[in-house]
Design an enzyme around this catalytic site. Structure first.
Site, mmCIF file in Angstrom:
data_model
loop_
_atom_site.group_PDB
_atom_site.id
_atom_site.type_symbol
_atom_site.label_atom_id
_atom_site.label_comp_id
_atom_site.label_asym_id
_atom_site.label_seq_id
_atom_site.Cartn_x
_atom_site.Cartn_y
_atom_site.Cartn_z
ATOM 1 C CG LEU A 370 -2.008 -3.455 11.047
ATOM 2 C CD1 LEU A 370 -2.896 -2.264 10.745
ATOM 3 C CD2 LEU A 370 -0.917 -3.582 10.006
ATOM 4 C CB VAL A 496 5.310 -1.563 3.491
ATOM 5 C CG1 VAL A 496 5.835 -1.845 2.110
ATOM 6 C CG2 VAL A 496 6.482 -1.357 4.466
ATOM 7 C CD GLU A 497 2.942 -3.784 8.135
ATOM 8 O OE1 GLU A 497 1.750 -3.528 8.385
ATOM 9 O OE2 GLU A 497 3.436 -4.913 8.264
ATOM 10 N N GLY A 498 0.860 0.835 5.714
ATOM 11 C CA GLY A 498 0.196 2.127 5.805
ATOM 12 C C GLY A 498 1.160 3.216 5.384
#
Length: 817
Positions: A370, A496-498
């Site tokens: 990530l 996005v991405e959390g």
């Protein structure tokens, strides 16, 4: 007993000073034992009382005795009461993924500034810079963002160019045909592309972020690497990674996508996969899908039981049962973002990334990788947005006039311009500093979460300010408008991405409190194993850690940070002292909160969010200090350093004020909400940047030249004056030179050589009087014509407008998913 009453007042007076001194210098257990002994003697204890005190002290400083009598029972009690947080398997994998870095130093309460100053602040290699100046520059020239929005896709020639120049293989190792670029180069490429077109940047960043290429490079079998990486590098395979589902967004551990091991008619083992995913970028045009799913083996064919855990596999999208073809519409931004489904998709077992060895390791793979999305791609595009806003708004403020003056001369404009400039300086600092850590092999999950959250939030704030400054020119869409598409797209990077809310309240401090703390994770692990000896070492180390930071906090608070440490003299010393102070107070409050709230702390998300803000801004300030030093401590950049760090310390102060008001700790909550809160306001860690510094930043953004170019380096700036940004840049140069001519006329008016009128109305008289030359007059007229043209906005005939509105409706189908 007479000795006790005679000597105790002096002892009671000296004891707090001794405790603060030992804590400040981080005394070991023998130092504390000696203080205890002298205190007992000073208080006049004798006989059995003294013997008892000595016995207790001996017990506490002897691990062999202390462990079975104190630490072991305490560990078991804390576990039974649920005081130590219970960590699930997925949480454990997330916490153990990656590494710590500057975050651990800042969480320590006493950062090693020499180490932080020595961390890399890298540039690019000659090869990487050549790619940036060559193919990246060229594909930016080839892309017209307005046309991309009208056509709902990149031009075919741009897709082909991206494949030919291996843009999808930036991170693929060279031995497999990729570029093998550093994190710094990957970030720089995305940043420059984003300054031209968000759709272009997203199309390139996704294959070079969390996805098949990165997972294969780190975890794939040799056969998988040999088969797929060359094809991913040259664009023969277009990848996508399918993780998010309707019921599993930020909580990716709740995915329902399933895989089942079964034996085929040929006797071989296979996977049967079913999934329903959404928000998957590039899925509709992908040929290779990375898939995260929960794997089961109900017949125990692999001999590992039924539930095998989250696993990642490679799915060729041509496989029977794979459903593609639909598209989402993310705020109208025309990059491919799509749902995908799989119905009884059958693949061989070697489709699992890493082969059989990769079974159940999917969550670990995802957590470790990530960092690419959180630490590279999204901060790069967000930083590009802030720098682009700084370059555009600075120029526009100098060009646009109201009441006979450039709007950039008004203090009301200085304020938002300063915010944009300050954010640009610190965002670029953090981008470069973080990439340096990633290039060095670090995988700091907490830092990259900070970067994702903070850079995207700063970009949103900067974009709002830019929209305010440009006003009508910002809201009228068309080829001349350089802000509207970026403004529309802001919520995408926030989500996005959390999602940012989760990242702030659960990840930055929730993981940081355990992962970055020097003892907390060791305590949790030891308790989970039932290892009393390891728990004892961590617990008493933790107690000493609290004592040190408590003493440092008290003394730094009492002196307004003047006792803080700075590794340098000069303009940065003040900031290092305040950072030392902030770190001590932060670490102490974190320990007190964890100690009194235990596992309940992670459910107090408003509190953990404030801790996250303080933690984040300490890092951003450290990155900004590193940039200023790495770039030679240029005097002209000092206003940017001062504005950025003053803003950061004001946010830290805001965070502490919120904590003191809302901690509600058992027994001692009154001390924080009362005396500590009052003292914090009387002796603050920081305050907002001054108007004077803000004006200096605003003026620097409006002045063409080396400093403005350095502050916005890495953007695509077209030289063609017919292009939107090229037109603005050309006009800024003209009006800046024309200002010099106007200054001559103003001086002549002051000297009474010319009448008191607006300089522009006196051009002929000024030339006739010899105040200016014919060339000067021509320059002013050219500049005024350019100024009028630069502030124009696009307009359309009714037929053109309706055609523009109709295009998106026919470009793709929309289906709820």
């Amino acid at each position: 007993m007479t000795g006790f009453f005679l000597s105790s007042p002096l002892t009671l007076l000296l004891l707090p000073a001794a405790v603060l001194a030992l804590g400040w210098f981080g005394a070991n257990r023998w130092g504390w034992a000696a203080l205890g002994l002298f205190s007992a003697l000073g208080l006049g204890l004798s006989g059995l009382w003294l013997a008892g005190a000595v016995l207790v002290l001996a017990l506490l400083v002897t691990p062999q005795v202390r462990t079975p009598l104190v630490s072991g029972p305490l560990m078991r009690l804390m576990s039974r009461l649920g005081f130590l947080p219970k960590v699930s398997k997925t949480e454990k994998e997330a916490l153990e993924a990656g590494t710590t870095w500057a975050d651990a130093e800042l969480f320590s309460g006493k950062p090693n500034f020499d180490r932080l100053r020595a961390e890399a602040y890298p540039g690019l290699t000659a090869e990487e810079q050549a790619f940036l100046d060559g193919p990246v520059e060229e594909v930016c020239r080839m892309t017209d963002d307005w046309q991309v929005w009208q056509d709902r896709d990149l031009p075919a020639e741009v897709w082909e160019y991206l494949k030919r120049e291996r843009f999808f293989g930036l991170i693929v190792p060279r031995e497999y045909g990729g570029h093998g670029f550093s994190a710094s180069a990957n970030s720089a490429v995305v940043s420059k592309l984003a300054s031209r077109s968000g759709t272009l940047a997203i199309t390139v960043m996704v294959p070079n972020s969390l996805g098949p290429a990165e997972l294969l490079a780190h975890y794939g079998t040799q056969e998988q690497k040999d088969r797929y990486l060359p094809r991913l590098a040259d664009g023969r395979e277009i990848p996508a990674f399918a993780l998010t589902e309707p019921g599993a967004g930020s909580d990716a551990g709740s995915i329902t996508a399933s895989g089942e091991v079964f034996r085929g008619e040929d006797g071989e083992l296979y996977l049967r996969l079913n999934w329903r995913k959404r928000y998957i970028t590039l899925a509709a045009v992908s040929s290779l899908l990375g898939l995260a799913f929960k794997l089961r083996d109900p017949k125990n064919l692999l001999g590992r039981g039924d539930e095998l855990g989250i696993t990642c596999a490679l799915v060729p999208t041509s496989t029977e049962g794979v459903v593609l073809g639909m598209r989402h519409d993310p705020m109208g931004v025309p990059f491919y973002n799509c749902p995908t489904e799989g119905h009884d998709v059958v693949l061989p077992l070697d489709a699992i990334i890493g082969g059989e060895g990769g079974i159940g390791r999917g969550w670990l793979m995802l957590m470790e990788c990530l960092a690419a999305g959180r630490g590279i791609s999204l901060p790069a595009s967000a930083t590009s947005g802030v720098k682009s806003a700084a370059r555009l708004t600075g120029a526009y403020a100098a060009i646009r006039q109201q009441f006979g003056l450039s709007i950039g001369k008004f203090e009301g404009i200085h304020e938002p311009l300063a915010r944009i400039g300050g954010f640009a300086y610190l965002s670029e600092a953090a981008r470069r500093y973080t990439c340096g850590a990633l290039d060095g092999g670090a995988k700091p999950a907490v830092i990259t979460a900070m970067m994702k959250y903070n850079t995207t939030e700063l970009s949103r704030k900067a974009m709002n300010d830019a929209m305010d400054i440009l006003g009508g020119a910002a809201i009228s869409r068309g080829p001349r408008n350089l802000l509207a598409h970026g403004y529309i797209a802001q919520p995408i990077s926030i989500t996005v991405e959390g999602a940012n809310i989760l990242t702030r309240t659960l990840v930055v401090f929730g993981q940081g409190a355990i992962r970055c703390h020097p003892f907390a994770w060791s305590e949790v692990q030891a308790a989970d194993r039932g290892d009393a000896k390891a728990f004892d070492a961590a617990l008493w180390g933790h107690i000493g850690h609290v004592m040190r930071n408590g003493a440092r906090t008290v003394l730094l608070d009492l002196t307004g940070g003047k006792l803080g440490r700075s590794p340098v003299a000069g303009p940065m010393a003040r900031d290092y002292k305040r950072l030392d102070w902030a770190s001590a107070r932060f670490a102490f409050l974190a320990d007190v909160s964890m100690g009194l709230l235990g596992g309940d702390l992670k459910r107090r998300e408003a509190v953990t969010g404030r801790f996250a803000d303080i933690f984040s801004w300490m890092y951003l300030i450290q990155a900004t200090l590193r940039r200023f030093e790495a770039e030679g401590q240029r005097a002209e950049d000092l206003p940017f350093l001062r504005w950025a760090n003053d803003y950061g310390f004001a946010r830290i102060q805001e965070g502490f004020d919120g904590l003191f008001a809302n901690l509600d700790l058992p027994l001692i909550g009154w001390a924080f909400s009362g005396p500590a809160r009052l003292w914090s306001r009387l002796v603050p860690l920081g305050s907002e940047p001054t108007d004077r510094v803000g004006a200096q930043v605003a003026k620097a953004l409006q002045a063409p030249g080396d400093q403005r170019d350095r502050l916005t380096a890495g953007l695509f700036v077209p030289s063609d004056a017919e292009e939107a940004l090229g037109r603005i840049e050309h006009t800024l140069g003209l009006v800046t030179r024309a200002e010099e001519v106007a200054a001559k006329i103003k001086a002549a008016i002051k000297a009474r050589k010319l009448p008191r009128q607006k300089p522009l109305t006196l051009l002929e008289e000024a030339e006739a009087a010899g105040v200016i030359t014919a060339a000067d007059r021509a320059l002013v007229l050219e500049a005024e014509a350019a100024r009028r043209d630069a502030v124009e906005v696009d307009s359309f005939s009714l037929e053109q407008y309706l055609e523009t509105a109709r295009k998106p409706e026919s470009a793709f189908l929309i289906k709820a998913s």
